[in-house]
Every structure is written in C-alpha cells, then in structure tokens.
Design an enzyme around this catalytic site. Sequence first.
Site, PDB file in Angstrom:
ATOM      1  N   ASP B 141       0.849  -1.184   0.000  1.00 41.44           N
ATOM      2  CA  ASP B 141       0.000   0.000   0.000  1.00 41.44           C
ATOM      3  C   ASP B 141       0.891   1.244   0.000  1.00 41.44           C
ATOM      4  OD1 ASP B 141      -3.073   0.768   0.755  1.00 41.44           O
ATOM      5  OD2 ASP B 141      -1.635   2.196   1.634  1.00 41.44           O
ATOM      6  N   ASN B 149      -2.685  13.194  -3.216  1.00 44.65           N
ATOM      7  CA  ASN B 149      -3.891  13.551  -3.958  1.00 44.65           C
ATOM      8  C   ASN B 149      -4.420  14.921  -3.528  1.00 44.65           C
ATOM      9  OD1 ASN B 149      -4.497  11.726  -5.913  1.00 44.65           O
ATOM     10  ND2 ASN B 149      -5.679  10.358  -4.587  1.00 44.65           N
ATOM     11  N   HIS B 154      -5.361  14.872  -8.353  1.00 44.04           N
ATOM     12  CA  HIS B 154      -5.512  13.459  -8.708  1.00 44.04           C
ATOM     13  C   HIS B 154      -4.604  13.031  -9.847  1.00 44.04           C
ATOM     14  CE1 HIS B 154      -8.724  12.148  -6.061  1.00 44.04           C
ATOM     15  NE2 HIS B 154      -9.194  13.404  -6.133  1.00 44.04           N
ATOM     16  N   ASP B 158      -2.257   9.866  -9.765  1.00 46.49           N
ATOM     17  CA  ASP B 158      -2.232   8.819 -10.803  1.00 46.49           C
ATOM     18  C   ASP B 158      -0.800   8.522 -11.248  1.00 46.49           C
ATOM     19  OD1 ASP B 158      -4.921   8.564 -10.694  1.00 46.49           O
ATOM     20  OD2 ASP B 158      -5.364   9.578 -12.602  1.00 46.49           O
ATOM     21  N   GLU B 184      -4.865   2.602  -3.860  1.00 48.11           N
ATOM     22  CA  GLU B 184      -3.402   2.638  -3.869  1.00 48.11           C
ATOM     23  C   GLU B 184      -2.829   1.313  -3.372  1.00 48.11           C
ATOM     24  OE1 GLU B 184      -5.417   4.314  -1.894  1.00 48.11           O
ATOM     25  OE2 GLU B 184      -4.600   4.598   0.113  1.00 48.11           O
TER      26      GLU B 184
END
Lengths: 125, 262
Positions: B141, B149, B154, B158, B184
């Site tokens: 993770d 973010n 965002h 990404d 994630e």
Amino acid sequence: MNDLELAQTPSTPAVRMDHKVGRVFMAGDSYPENPFEFFQPIIDWIDTFLKETSRPLSFDLELVYLNTSSIRAMMDIFDRLEEAHQSGRQVNVLWSYDPDNERVGELAEEFKEDCTFPFTIAPRS
Amino acid sequence: MSPLHLNDNLEEQIEALLTADTPVDGWKEPLRELFQRYMDQQRLLDRLTHIADRFQAAERERSQGYLVNYEKKVRQLEKIVRISDQYQTMLHQLKERLEHASNYDSLTNLPNRRYMTIRLEETAAQAARKPEAGFTVMIADVDDFKAVNDKFGHAAGDRVLQAVAHALELALREYDMCARWGGEEFLLLFPACESANAPLVAERLRLAVAAAPRISEEIPAPTISIGYTQHRTGENIDKTLLRADEALYKAKNAGRNCSIGM
C-alpha cells in the site's frame, strides 16, 4: 407504399425507411439468425420505391459489424442503387463511422469500390 | 407438289433424255423442271444456312452471357470473402481489446482485481493438490497517498501510482504477479515461494519503490508498506488475504515504509 421501421437488436441494426423523404437509415451490427428474412423486406422496399416513385433515394449508414450474409445483402442493395443510378436516378450513400474504429471506414471503402454513384465515407464528428 | 412423286417421275425422264443418242422431243420441259427444282433447293439451303447461323450466334451470345455473369459472380464472391475476412479480423481484435480491458487496470496496465482473484483461486486449488506448491501473497500500500492527492491533485496521484506499479513490476520474477487491487493497494502473488524467502522479497520490493525515479521535485518520493503471509494449504483464499491485510495494518502502525509478515 409504407415506411419500414425495425428496432435495433443485439444482432440486427436499427432500420428506418422513410418513403416521403426517400431516406434509408441503418445503424448497428448485423448478424441476423435468418438473413433472408431480415433483408428481404428491406430489399423489397427499395425495389418498390425505385419502381413507384421518381424521387431521389439517400442512404445514411452507421453499420459497424456485418457477417458474411449481411455483406452479401448490402452488396445486393448497392447493386440495385448502381442500376438505378445508371438509368438516371438520383441515389447516394453516406457511410459514417466512429473515428476510433478506423477499420470500419476501410471496410466501407471495399463496398464503395464498384459504385459510381455518390458514396461518401466519413468519420463521425 | 410432292417432291418425292415429282422426283421419281423427273428422274426417269432425265435418265431417258441422257441415255438417248439424239435429243428427244419435249426435252425442254424436264430440263426446265430440273432447273426450277435446283433453284428451289438452292433457296432452301440458303435459308437453312441462315437459320443455322443465327442459332449458332444466339448460342454463342448465350454462353458469352453466362461467362460474363459467371465472372461477375466470381468477382462478387471474392469481394464478399475479402470483406468478410476483414470483418472477422476486426471482431477478433475487438475481442482481444475487450478481454484486455476486462482483465487489466487501465491506469497502471497491471492485471486488475478480477483477474488476480481468478489467479489466486487457481493457485490455491493447485496448492490443495500439491501441498509443496505453497505460495506467498503480499499486499503493498502506498504510504500517505491521500496527502499526495489532496496537495497535488488526482493527476499527480495517478502518476505516483503508475511509478509505483512500474517499480514493483520491474522487481518481480517472470512467474510472479502484481495486480492493482484497488485504490493505492497492490496485491502480489508469489507461486512457489517459501516462507523463509518472503521477508527478503518484501524488502526488495519496498526498496525498489523507494529507489524509483521521482516523478517531480515537489512531490515526495513514494514509499510502500507491505503485509505478507504464506497461504496455508486447504484454507480459503479469503482467509489468506485477510491475514496479509492484518500484516499490512501492523506495518502501517509500525511507522510505514516497512514490511511485516504473519
């Protein structure tokens, strides 16, 4: 003569044939279980329209996938249009396709090859 | 006038004329008749030839018509086959695209949760048949991903996920598999991985991500926390995953950017 209207199904295209304005619209995929049964009324409509009226006939196509018997039927239809065109009748075809699927445009080119009447192939904007 | 009747009669008369030494009286009549007959036959022959010729021409035209028709049909057939083949190729490619779309994550291009779930079930089934084919699963993770973010948007998030996915993928062996499990989170499957090796592998992955090229100067280098566990033969795969999740939770609590096994 009557208008012909067939709703789109997963295996057959939407069909709208309007005799007043002389316009045929077909959109979608075509792989009917019984191609003869599906295409015969369409071909009959075209024959009747060409025989009983002298108005121009326009085809507006957004066909995507055609199986072999549908290809045959479409070639039959274009043969009729070609014959009508040769005898001085005003006919035309506009085949539009999704620009993301360039291949459909190439396939429409194959159909166009033998036609001398106005046959436009254009990506849909 | 019946030709046969006249013929018999006339033949006799002409023969008689021809065998006589001197011209016989009335020789002109049979000769005129003979000439007349000759002219009639000539006309008949002309007509016959004419009719026969026309039949022949019609026949030639007919077979020519068949030939033209045949050639047209052959051209048409070739064209139908050509178009049909192209449509089939198109369909085939569309199917491959759909298959890929349903099995792969569009952002990272890693296998998606759906595909990984199937592989996990398969691997668990194999392990049930061959207990020595034990396997390890890891959940990785990205640490403090929400902060990236929130702070950088965002799109930046990404790009971080893509960078992490790429780093993980590069660190894997050919038969290991890394999937985007959601958000994630990444799920890693290591077939035939002994429990003794798992900590080493987890550390290698963690370091690979930490050493990955930065996506920009202002965005902090991403790190990952990893929870890992060995599948126990016969247990439900969900149970294995739950244990890996617990291990991940411990890793997070232990300060992140570390790996813990259970």
